[in-house]
Design an enzyme around this catalytic site. Structure first.
Site, mmCIF file in Angstrom:
data_model
loop_
_atom_site.group_PDB
_atom_site.id
_atom_site.type_symbol
_atom_site.label_atom_id
_atom_site.label_comp_id
_atom_site.label_asym_id
_atom_site.label_seq_id
_atom_site.Cartn_x
_atom_site.Cartn_y
_atom_site.Cartn_z
ATOM 1 C CD1 TRP A 147 53.015 72.476 67.041
ATOM 2 C CD2 TRP A 147 52.699 73.350 69.078
ATOM 3 N NE1 TRP A 147 53.817 73.581 67.155
ATOM 4 C CE2 TRP A 147 53.647 74.135 68.400
ATOM 5 C CE3 TRP A 147 52.337 73.707 70.387
ATOM 6 C CZ2 TRP A 147 54.246 75.260 68.971
ATOM 7 C CZ3 TRP A 147 52.932 74.828 70.955
ATOM 8 C CH2 TRP A 147 53.868 75.585 70.259
ATOM 9 C CG ASN A 148 48.989 76.989 68.904
ATOM 10 O OD1 ASN A 148 48.282 76.352 68.127
ATOM 11 N ND2 ASN A 148 49.077 78.296 68.872
ATOM 12 C CE LYS A 171 49.989 66.654 59.204
ATOM 13 N NZ LYS A 171 50.098 66.701 60.668
ATOM 14 N N PRO A 172 45.950 66.189 62.287
ATOM 15 C CG PRO A 172 46.013 64.758 64.142
ATOM 16 C CD PRO A 172 45.677 64.792 62.668
ATOM 17 C CB ALA A 173 50.288 69.340 65.210
ATOM 18 C CB SER A 174 53.567 64.946 63.981
ATOM 19 O OG SER A 174 54.430 66.049 63.951
ATOM 20 N N GLY A 224 48.474 77.209 61.116
ATOM 21 C CA GLY A 224 49.876 76.914 61.399
ATOM 22 C C GLY A 224 50.742 78.100 61.033
ATOM 23 C CB SER A 225 54.354 78.348 60.573
ATOM 24 O OG SER A 225 54.511 77.331 59.614
ATOM 25 C CD GLU A 246 42.232 81.769 61.004
ATOM 26 O OE1 GLU A 246 42.944 82.550 61.651
ATOM 27 O OE2 GLU A 246 41.119 82.076 60.547
ATOM 28 C CG LEU A 247 48.775 81.678 57.473
ATOM 29 C CD1 LEU A 247 49.385 82.264 56.217
ATOM 30 C CD2 LEU A 247 48.918 80.158 57.490
ATOM 31 C CB CYS A 280 48.221 82.418 66.501
ATOM 32 S SG CYS A 280 46.520 82.126 66.951
ATOM 33 C CD GLU A 378 53.898 83.372 65.314
ATOM 34 O OE1 GLU A 378 54.351 82.586 64.470
ATOM 35 O OE2 GLU A 378 52.788 83.234 65.837
HETATM 36 P P1 NAP Z 1 53.390 74.425 61.451
HETATM 37 O O1 NAP Z 1 54.744 73.904 61.577
HETATM 38 O O2 NAP Z 1 53.056 75.269 60.265
HETATM 39 O O3 NAP Z 1 52.418 73.148 61.511
HETATM 40 C C1 NAP Z 1 51.027 73.259 61.465
HETATM 41 C C2 NAP Z 1 50.435 72.030 60.815
HETATM 42 O O4 NAP Z 1 50.878 71.975 59.474
HETATM 43 C C3 NAP Z 1 50.858 70.719 61.473
HETATM 44 O O5 NAP Z 1 49.789 69.807 61.419
HETATM 45 C C4 NAP Z 1 51.984 70.260 60.571
HETATM 46 O O6 NAP Z 1 52.187 68.867 60.563
HETATM 47 C C5 NAP Z 1 51.451 70.702 59.221
HETATM 48 N N1 NAP Z 1 52.459 70.827 58.182
HETATM 49 C C6 NAP Z 1 53.797 71.009 58.294
HETATM 50 N N2 NAP Z 1 54.362 71.042 57.072
HETATM 51 C C7 NAP Z 1 53.371 70.863 56.163
HETATM 52 C C8 NAP Z 1 53.316 70.805 54.741
HETATM 53 N N3 NAP Z 1 54.410 70.939 53.986
HETATM 54 N N4 NAP Z 1 52.114 70.620 54.159
HETATM 55 C C9 NAP Z 1 51.004 70.495 54.889
HETATM 56 N N5 NAP Z 1 50.989 70.533 56.248
HETATM 57 C C10 NAP Z 1 52.151 70.738 56.867
HETATM 58 O O7 NAP Z 1 52.936 75.297 62.685
HETATM 59 P P2 NAP Z 1 53.030 74.911 64.233
HETATM 60 O O8 NAP Z 1 54.429 75.099 64.643
HETATM 61 O O9 NAP Z 1 52.373 73.606 64.468
HETATM 62 O O10 NAP Z 1 52.079 76.002 64.870
HETATM 63 C C11 NAP Z 1 52.529 77.237 65.284
HETATM 64 C C12 NAP Z 1 52.187 78.288 64.244
HETATM 65 O O11 NAP Z 1 50.781 78.293 64.019
HETATM 66 C C13 NAP Z 1 52.516 79.682 64.715
HETATM 67 O O12 NAP Z 1 53.040 80.418 63.654
HETATM 68 C C14 NAP Z 1 51.160 80.244 65.128
HETATM 69 O O13 NAP Z 1 51.058 81.634 65.113
HETATM 70 C C15 NAP Z 1 50.277 79.614 64.120
HETATM 71 N N6 NAP Z 1 48.900 79.594 64.592
HETATM 72 C C16 NAP Z 1 47.993 80.398 63.979
HETATM 73 C C17 NAP Z 1 46.684 80.439 64.447
HETATM 74 C C18 NAP Z 1 45.656 81.294 63.800
HETATM 75 O O14 NAP Z 1 44.473 81.095 64.082
HETATM 76 N N7 NAP Z 1 46.019 82.240 62.941
HETATM 77 C C19 NAP Z 1 46.327 79.652 65.531
HETATM 78 C C20 NAP Z 1 47.292 78.847 66.141
HETATM 79 C C21 NAP Z 1 48.579 78.817 65.653
HETATM 80 P P3 NAP Z 1 53.353 68.147 61.424
HETATM 81 O O15 NAP Z 1 53.095 68.501 62.829
HETATM 82 O O16 NAP Z 1 53.130 66.717 61.121
HETATM 83 O O17 NAP Z 1 54.642 68.701 60.910
#
Ligand code: NAP
Length: 476
Positions: A147-148, A171-174, A224-225, A246-247, A280, A378
């Site tokens: 989502w960020n 699949k985008p973030a919810s 994502g995370s 990309e975590l 991130c 973080e």
């Molecule tokens: P997140 O909770 O990991 O969610 C990211 C995506 O994964 C969302 O679309 C989410 O869907 C989905 N997701 C959640 N649980 C899942 C599962 N079990 N299986 C498959 N997909 C799943 O992360 P966030 O809170 O949105 O984003 C913040 C994190 O992303 C931070 O840690 C940040 O550092 C990291 N990030 C990294 C980068 C990079 O380039 N390295 C860039 C930006 C952000 P729902 O929304 O539907 O739950």
């Protein structure tokens, strides 16, 4: 309130099940997105597989023309898309416009890269043989975005995959699906063949499981995370599904005595407060050499206090709301924890009182000890923990003392030192005298627990290409 459809096999599809999207600046629901179950995600993958046969046969030039056309649509609708990003994510409108411009740039960059999936010819060592190395698209790609940076990070996956000749199910973030729905409208207007790009939404764990277990889905690309990344790694072990990840990050900043103080403060402001600290590559630990520590703090606090906090749609805002209440709770916990361990609050430190939104005052913490939560996890908020260091060796050791390795920053006017830092800092992206290092043409990604692989640059498209060796037995 508008309900946005999904985009499945070339059609906009509405469903009974929907999910509300909340504006974090007001706490109000402002739109809904349709959702589907796992069986329909499987159908989307099957349709993407059917579409792959035709899409891969197009020349790179033709695929590139489609990508340019999507970029043109995005640019033509930039104000509307930016407004939606601000409404669902909270970032100030000027930053959303920047995200839209960066998105169009990614699309144009990969449109051009589509022509350059170069292979090579390798000299033979046995008579009568010739060896070709060819790069071919992997197939259907399951893309999961956060989502960020809801638009640009989705396109960082979709554009190179399409350029490579793959088809994509996104699949985008919810919390931020609406800008992805607008992206689907841009794809439709650019007249891509049906099934080449599809938009799905629904339960993340089900969609993730389908991507992992469906043999027609040949690659998963995830931002994502680190926590969710690890569950994907565990799931991929069953099917040996290739993953690009990309975590999370925990970027250190080193400001040396010999830095240009003004530029260093400006650079750290960008690295810390852009996107309300929810990046991130956000500066999470700011180490300042003792000789300029107090001077840096004074200038940094002055700039931090001058930032305007409020609804990102209002003109002149620098700091919008955090994404949700959980983010506020975490931010306040990080402040309290640092203070309980001896950190000083130089400005901010609280929730903005007069608002229904999830606003945190931009905060500077000084003398933050190594053991504080914010120096290890973080923070994802406009909170800047600063602490002093003495020598270059100490600074490097502190910077590298993390499980993450996404980005690191340093400010110095000593060229020898800049090169030493470039080589010693353990991160995929290093900004030296630069607080905003990412750009379409250079690779982006993490070392250590920040992920696998790279996006952007020529590496970005390579992530979606299979490398084949063809050995030809010839009578020559
Ligand atoms: P997140 O909770 O990991 O969610 C990211 C995506 O994964 C969302 O679309 C989410 O869907 C989905 N997701 C959640 N649980 C899942 C599962 N079990 N299986 C498959 N997909 C799943 O992360 P966030 O809170 O949105 O984003 C913040 C994190 O992303 C931070 O840690 C940040 O550092 C990291 N990030 C990294 C980068 C990079 O380039 N390295 C860039 C930006 C952000 P729902 O929304 O539907 O739950």
């Amino acid at each position: 309130m508008k309900t946005y459809p999904l985009y499945l096999n070339g059609e906009f599809v509405t469903t009974e099940q929907t999910k509300a999207v909340i504006n974090p600046a007001t706490g109000e629901r402002f739109a809904r997105i349709c959702t589907i179950d796992r069986a329909r995600v499987a159908q989307a993958i099957a349709d993407a597989h059917t579409a792959f046969a035709g899409w891969r046969k197009l020349t790179g030039k033709t695929r590139g023309e489609y990508l340019h056309a999507i970029a043109n649509q995005v640019e033509a609708r930039k104000d509307e898309i930016a407004r939606v990003i601000t409404m669902e994510n909270g970032k100030p409108l000027a930053q959303s416009l920047g995200e839209v411009a960066g998105t169009a740039d990614h699309l144009h960059w990969f449109a051009e890269e589509a022509r350059r999936a170069y292979g090579r010819i390798v000299p033979n060592q046995v008579d009568g043989k010739r060896h070709l190395i060819v790069k071919l698209p992997m197939g259907v790609v399951g893309a999961i975005s956060p989502w960020n940076f809801p638009l640009i990070l989705a396109v960082r996956k979709m554009a190179p995959a399409l350029a490579a000749g793959c088809t994509v199910v996104l699949k985008p973030a919810s919390q931020t699906p609406i800008c992805a729905a607008l992206l689907a409208e841009c794809v439709d207007a650019a007249k891509l063949p049906k099934g080449v790009f599809q938009l799905v939404a629904g339960a993340a764990s089900e969609i993730g499981a389908e991507f992992l277990q469906n043999p027609l889905c040949r690659k998963i690309t995830f931002t994502g995370s680190t926590e969710v990344g690890k569950t994907l790694i565990a799931g991929a072990a069953e099917t040996v599904k290739p993953l690009s990840l990309e975590l999370g990050g925990h970027a250190p900043v080193l400001v040396f005595d010999d830095a240009d103080l003004h530029k260093a403060v400006e650079g750290v402001m960008m690295a810390k407060f852009r996107n309300i600290g929810q990046s991130c590559i956000a500066a999470n630990r700011i180490y300042v050499q003792r000789g300029i520590y107090e001077k840096f703090l004074a200038a940094f606090v002055e700039k931090t206090q001058a930032q305007n906090v409020g609804d990102g749609l209002d003109p002149g805002m620098d700091i919008g709301p955090l994404i949700d209440e959980a983010a506020v709770t975490k931010a306040l916990e990080h402040i309290e924890n640092a203070v309980s361990q001896g950190a000083r609050v130089l400005c901010g430190g609280k929730r903005k009182a007069d608002s229904k939104g999830t606003f945190i005052e931009p905060t500077v913490l000084a003398d933050v000890p190594k053991t504080a939560l914010c120096m290890n996890e973080e923070t994802f908020a406009p909170i800047a923990p600063v602490t002093a260091f003495d020598t270059e060796e100490e600074g490097i050791a502190l910077a590298n003392d993390t499980i993450y390795g996404l980005s690191a920053y340093a400010f110095t006017n000593n060229l020898d030192r800049a090169f030493r830092l470039m080589e010693a800092l353990e991160a995929g992206t290093i900004g030296i005298n630069d607080g905003v290092p990412s750009t379409s043409q250079c690779p982006f990604g993490g070392a250590k627990q920040s992920g696998w692989g790279r996006e952007l640059g020529i590496e970005g498209m390579d992530a979606f290409l299979e490398t084949k060796h063809v050995s030809l037995g010839l009578q020559i």
